[in-house]
Design a protein around this motif. Sequence first.
Motif, PDB file in Angstrom:
ATOM      1  N   GLU A  79       0.832  -1.217   0.000  1.00  0.00           N
ATOM      2  CA  GLU A  79       0.000   0.000   0.000  1.00  0.00           C
ATOM      3  C   GLU A  79       0.860   1.257   0.000  1.00  0.00           C
ATOM      4  O   GLU A  79       0.652   2.179  -0.785  1.00  0.00           O
ATOM      5  CB  GLU A  79      -0.917  -0.033   1.231  1.00  0.00           C
ATOM      6  CG  GLU A  79      -1.753   1.218   1.405  1.00  0.00           C
ATOM      7  CD  GLU A  79      -3.239   0.945   1.210  1.00  0.00           C
ATOM      8  OE1 GLU A  79      -3.766   0.108   1.957  1.00  0.00           O
ATOM      9  OE2 GLU A  79      -3.836   1.577   0.322  1.00  0.00           O
ATOM     10  N   LYS A  80       1.869   1.265   0.888  1.00  0.00           N
ATOM     11  CA  LYS A  80       2.706   2.461   1.032  1.00  0.00           C
ATOM     12  C   LYS A  80       3.572   2.715  -0.203  1.00  0.00           C
ATOM     13  O   LYS A  80       3.992   3.840  -0.438  1.00  0.00           O
ATOM     14  CB  LYS A  80       3.613   2.317   2.275  1.00  0.00           C
ATOM     15  CG  LYS A  80       2.902   2.682   3.582  1.00  0.00           C
ATOM     16  CD  LYS A  80       3.879   2.682   4.740  1.00  0.00           C
ATOM     17  CE  LYS A  80       3.679   1.462   5.607  1.00  0.00           C
ATOM     18  NZ  LYS A  80       4.755   1.131   6.522  1.00  0.00           N
ATOM     19  N   SER A  81       3.850   1.675  -0.968  1.00  0.00           N
ATOM     20  CA  SER A  81       4.752   1.834  -2.114  1.00  0.00           C
ATOM     21  C   SER A  81       4.046   2.332  -3.373  1.00  0.00           C
ATOM     22  O   SER A  81       4.699   2.689  -4.349  1.00  0.00           O
ATOM     23  CB  SER A  81       5.416   0.496  -2.448  1.00  0.00           C
ATOM     24  OG  SER A  81       6.020  -0.040  -1.309  1.00  0.00           O
ATOM     25  N   ILE A  82       2.718   2.297  -3.358  1.00  0.00           N
ATOM     26  CA  ILE A  82       1.984   2.693  -4.576  1.00  0.00           C
ATOM     27  C   ILE A  82       2.113   4.199  -4.808  1.00  0.00           C
ATOM     28  O   ILE A  82       1.895   4.999  -3.903  1.00  0.00           O
ATOM     29  CB  ILE A  82       0.491   2.285  -4.469  1.00  0.00           C
ATOM     30  CG1 ILE A  82       0.386   0.757  -4.352  1.00  0.00           C
ATOM     31  CG2 ILE A  82      -0.306   2.796  -5.673  1.00  0.00           C
ATOM     32  CD1 ILE A  82      -1.027   0.240  -4.088  1.00  0.00           C
ATOM     33  N   CYS A  83       2.522   4.550  -6.022  1.00  0.00           N
ATOM     34  CA  CYS A  83       2.652   5.963  -6.412  1.00  0.00           C
ATOM     35  C   CYS A  83       1.635   6.272  -7.504  1.00  0.00           C
ATOM     36  O   CYS A  83       0.974   5.365  -8.023  1.00  0.00           O
ATOM     37  CB  CYS A  83       4.046   6.247  -6.972  1.00  0.00           C
ATOM     38  SG  CYS A  83       5.388   5.744  -5.908  1.00  0.00           S
ATOM     39  N   ASP A  84       1.570   7.529  -7.881  1.00  0.00           N
ATOM     40  CA  ASP A  84       0.648   7.931  -8.957  1.00  0.00           C
ATOM     41  C   ASP A  84       0.984   7.229 -10.271  1.00  0.00           C
ATOM     42  O   ASP A  84       0.116   7.039 -11.114  1.00  0.00           O
ATOM     43  CB  ASP A  84       0.712   9.448  -9.176  1.00  0.00           C
ATOM     44  CG  ASP A  84       0.076  10.180  -8.010  1.00  0.00           C
ATOM     45  OD1 ASP A  84      -0.688   9.527  -7.262  1.00  0.00           O
ATOM     46  OD2 ASP A  84       0.361  11.383  -7.835  1.00  0.00           O
TER      47      ASP A  84
END
Length: 387
Positions: free
Chosen positions: A136-141
């Motif tokens: 979750e934390k690694s997801i970027c735009d």
Amino acid sequence: MSRPVYFDYNATTPVDPAVLQAMLPYYEDRFGNASSVTHIYGWEAEAAVKEGRRRVAALLGAPPSQIVFTSGATESNNAIFFSLSQTLRSKGSHIITSSIEHKCVLNCCKFLQETGFRVTYLPVNAEGFVNPEDVEKSICDDTILISIMMANNEIGTLQPIAQIGKIARSRGVLFHTDAAQVVGKIRFNLNEMPIDFLSLSAHKMYGPKGVGALFVKPIHLMQKCPFIQGGGQEKGMRSGTLNVPGIVGFGKACEIAADSLDEEVIRQFKMKKLLYQMLSAEIPELLLNGSLENSLPNTLNVSIPLTDSVKLLSHLKNQFSLSTGSACTSTDQEYSHVLKAIGRNEREGKSSLRISFGKFTCANDIECLATEIIRYTHANNTHLSIK
Ligand SMILES: *Cc1c(COP(=O)(O)O)cnc(C)c1O
């Protein structure tokens, strides 16, 4: 002399005799090309492919229209990375994967990095699990793909795929999983899982080598960038004359798995626990690599510090065939990237054994193997066993 007992099912499995029987007619009278539309040879082959596709899809709980036949899980994984990186380049250039993926995934990622993609390699904990919060934390735009394997081929750890898939879906990112080690071993239903792409291979589940599949939910997206160009087979995504006997064998293997899998899970889990109990009772320094519970029922990976596993395997080679890790990496001087990722040091990494078995293994085979490993360890680590 009889042949050694096989304990390397995660590298490949023997072909089920019923699978071979199903394939043979397609090497004999029914040798047609499934794309020939003007005669019976073609029609027979086409019908056989259709039935094979139906059987593979049925085991996965997927519609047959979403199954694309390939040459195996390596090709399926490559297809995902190369096709999506082309098609989605304008949307973004970030990919999330784990540090314990199969080499074919890691090497695809490495190649894409050289062409301008950013790749996040998520760490795993001491048992080999990816933390969904890290995903979750690694997801970027600009994240276009998350690829996390369903089960690891070396230590057997089963990832929280449903949770990771849910996160991917809620953030609008495509999710791929390499399930080469899971299909045919543990039942799951794609109909109930948030998975967009899944790779599988016939030779890991008692089918023939050189055939596999890719489950593709967003077919239209994949069609924008065919991964093999040519005559337009497999809805234009993967051209080339279909491996009809291979697909027939793959389908038969899926049908057999669907019927026998639930009993095999229970039987193999029992054998794995027996093996672990026997080894850990007699070898106090034994380390379990991975998790005993949340892992493949047929896979036990242990380290015996102070025992060089290459020497142990050489000692066992006339009686038992097993490996230190993945078949694709076991020739490297380096120790396994998976064992490194779970925090094993070099000494622990170079004393590892991957014991993987299957439906042709019986409890007596397990007991004989454990006895021999224990005997060798005691004879070679005298200073440890005396105390
Ligand atoms: C065996 C394996 C592969 C490669 O599959 P092939 O069909 O041999 O190309 C990929 N990923 C995992 C996890 C595997 O175990």
